[in-house]
Design a protein around this motif. Structure first.
Motif, PDB file in Angstrom:
ATOM      1  N   ASN A   1      -3.467   4.548  -0.898  1.00  0.00           N
ATOM      2  CA  ASN A   1      -4.250   5.169   0.167  1.00  0.00           C
ATOM      3  C   ASN A   1      -3.616   6.532   0.419  1.00  0.00           C
ATOM      4  O   ASN A   1      -2.802   6.707   1.313  1.00  0.00           O
ATOM      5  CB  ASN A   1      -4.250   4.304   1.426  1.00  0.00           C
TER       6      ASN A   1
ATOM      7  N   ALA B   1      -8.490   3.449   6.321  1.00  0.00           N
ATOM      8  CA  ALA B   1      -7.764   2.228   6.685  1.00  0.00           C
ATOM      9  C   ALA B   1      -8.678   1.014   6.627  1.00  0.00           C
ATOM     10  O   ALA B   1      -8.260  -0.073   6.192  1.00  0.00           O
ATOM     11  CB  ALA B   1      -7.172   2.372   8.083  1.00  0.00           C
ATOM     12  N   ARG B   2      -9.930   1.198   7.062  1.00  0.00           N
ATOM     13  CA  ARG B   2     -10.868   0.071   7.014  1.00  0.00           C
ATOM     14  C   ARG B   2     -11.155  -0.329   5.564  1.00  0.00           C
ATOM     15  O   ARG B   2     -11.172  -1.517   5.216  1.00  0.00           O
ATOM     16  CB  ARG B   2     -12.169   0.435   7.728  1.00  0.00           C
TER      17      ARG B   2
ATOM     18  N   SER C   1      -7.950  -1.971   4.003  1.00  0.00           N
ATOM     19  CA  SER C   1      -7.674  -3.301   4.574  1.00  0.00           C
ATOM     20  C   SER C   1      -8.631  -4.340   4.003  1.00  0.00           C
ATOM     21  O   SER C   1      -8.237  -5.483   3.742  1.00  0.00           O
ATOM     22  CB  SER C   1      -7.765  -3.254   6.101  1.00  0.00           C
ATOM     23  N   HIS C   2      -9.880  -3.947   3.789  1.00  0.00           N
ATOM     24  CA  HIS C   2     -10.834  -4.876   3.178  1.00  0.00           C
ATOM     25  C   HIS C   2     -10.451  -5.177   1.731  1.00  0.00           C
ATOM     26  O   HIS C   2     -10.507  -6.334   1.294  1.00  0.00           O
ATOM     27  CB  HIS C   2     -12.242  -4.282   3.232  1.00  0.00           C
TER      28      HIS C   2
ATOM     29  N   SER D   1      -9.049   6.614   9.742  1.00  0.00           N
ATOM     30  CA  SER D   1      -9.547   5.319  10.218  1.00  0.00           C
ATOM     31  C   SER D   1     -10.518   4.690   9.219  1.00  0.00           C
ATOM     32  O   SER D   1     -10.478   3.485   8.979  1.00  0.00           O
ATOM     33  CB  SER D   1     -10.225   5.485  11.582  1.00  0.00           C
TER      34      SER D   1
ATOM     35  N   VAL E   1       0.856  -1.183   0.000  1.00  0.00           N
ATOM     36  CA  VAL E   1       0.000   0.000   0.000  1.00  0.00           C
ATOM     37  C   VAL E   1       0.895   1.236   0.000  1.00  0.00           C
ATOM     38  O   VAL E   1       1.702   1.419   0.909  1.00  0.00           O
ATOM     39  CB  VAL E   1      -0.932   0.034   1.231  1.00  0.00           C
TER      40      VAL E   1
ATOM     41  N   VAL F   1      -7.457  -5.016   0.295  1.00  0.00           N
ATOM     42  CA  VAL F   1      -6.241  -5.838   0.251  1.00  0.00           C
ATOM     43  C   VAL F   1      -6.559  -7.283   0.628  1.00  0.00           C
ATOM     44  O   VAL F   1      -5.989  -8.230   0.076  1.00  0.00           O
ATOM     45  CB  VAL F   1      -5.166  -5.257   1.191  1.00  0.00           C
ATOM     46  N   SER F   2      -7.503  -7.455   1.537  1.00  0.00           N
ATOM     47  CA  SER F   2      -7.861  -8.795   2.010  1.00  0.00           C
ATOM     48  C   SER F   2      -8.849  -9.499   1.091  1.00  0.00           C
ATOM     49  O   SER F   2      -9.217 -10.645   1.357  1.00  0.00           O
ATOM     50  CB  SER F   2      -8.467  -8.703   3.418  1.00  0.00           C
TER      51      SER F   2
END
Length: 299
Positions: A259, A274-275, A278-279, A271, A133, A281-282
């Protein structure tokens, strides 16, 4: 998301929840709030339009300069705090969960093979990665340009003073936005943070004394009595995009995500961003539709 994170972690960072008071020095500014108020109503954002006495009730120190303003717009949902303390406290929590930080590394570039990112190369090591990222603020485009990715993020410089409070009765309780000078005066514990302006001057952090005088004038005019000679003067580069929206999501290179580009609202949106990332990337669906946040919108 930030409030949830604070509740989950219990971190503290000189946070205050008294809102932001947008202060109008002229009647014309006060009369010109109709368009802003229409947007606030449309999205259900709480606000209060205050006369002079209402402003003083919210920020008692303004009583000494009541002749300087005519009214204000209060946004009680706004919060303030020290981002430096927040970030360091969060980093400590992350380390407890197993995150490893590689400090004092100079990033040389990214290792790309077969259209996929494989590693981050620094002056000290090579970090193999399944996903990377890029979250380098205003410097993100410089990292991406050699990869053929044109990211329209531009550095817009802002200036700031940090002043120790010598008399709390003369200091703001939370944040006052001086609408005339576009400068925010914020209480951070036993300090006052004065910040604002937008200067397009490339990747420079030089400190123009004329900018300092503008900050000093605003805070001394509204909150006289502080000792600005003891202030710390500094500047920072806001990563701005043409449409004002951050760039969050995948790129044409597999495993490489962005990001960045949050402008003046980096901490505000940190925040939540980031959420979302993260979703992504996952391989999970984000809580919001993030399609239009990706760099592909500039294609």
């Amino acid at each position: 998301c930030l409030r949830e994170l604070r509740a989950q972690t219990g971190i503290t960072y000189d946070e205050r929840m008294q809102g932001t008071l947008q202060l109008f020095r002229t009647q014309a500014q006060l009369d010109g709030t109709a368009a802003d108020i229409a947007i606030l109503k449309r999205y259900g954002v709480e606000f209060h339009l205050l006369d002079r006495e209402g402003c003083i009730r919210h920020e008692p120190a303004l009583a000494r300069v009541r002749e300087k303003f005519v009214g204000g717009l209060l946004l009680p949902g706004d919060e303030t705090g020290d981002c430096f303390k927040f970030a360091n406290a969060l980093a400590s929590k992350a380390e407890e969960l197993g995150v490893r930080f590689a400090y004092r590394h100079h990033i040389k570039g990214l290792d790309i093979a077969g259209g996929r990112v494989e590693a981050v190369i620094t002056d000290k090591a090579k970090f193999a990665a399944y996903a990377v990222v890029v979250a380098l603020g205003s410097y993100s485009p410089l990292m991406l340009k050699p990869l053929g990715i044109g990211l329209p993020v531009y550095p817009v410089k802002g200036y700031s003073l940090t002043i120790p409070i010598t008399d709390a009765s003369r200091a703001p309780e939370s944040t006052v936005m001086d609408e005339t000078y576009k400068i925010a005066i914020t209480r951070l514990g036993e300090r006052i943070r004065v910040g604002g302006m937008a200067e397009i001057s490339g990747y420079t952090n030089d400190l123009g004394q004329a900018r300092r005088r503008t900050l000093e004038h605003s805070v001394q005019d509204l909150f006289p009595g502080g000792d600005v000679s003891k202030a710390t003067f500094w500047s920072g580069l806001r990563p701005m995009t043409p449409d004002g929206t951050p760039v969050i999501g995948p790129t044409k290179i597999r495993g490489l995500f962005l990001n960045t580009g949050h402008g003046t609202l980096g901490w505000t949106m940190s925040s939540g961003s980031a959420r979302v990332i993260s979703h992504l990337v996952s391989g999970r669906a984000p809580d919001i539709d993030a399609t239009d946040l990706a760099i592909s919108r500039y294609a």
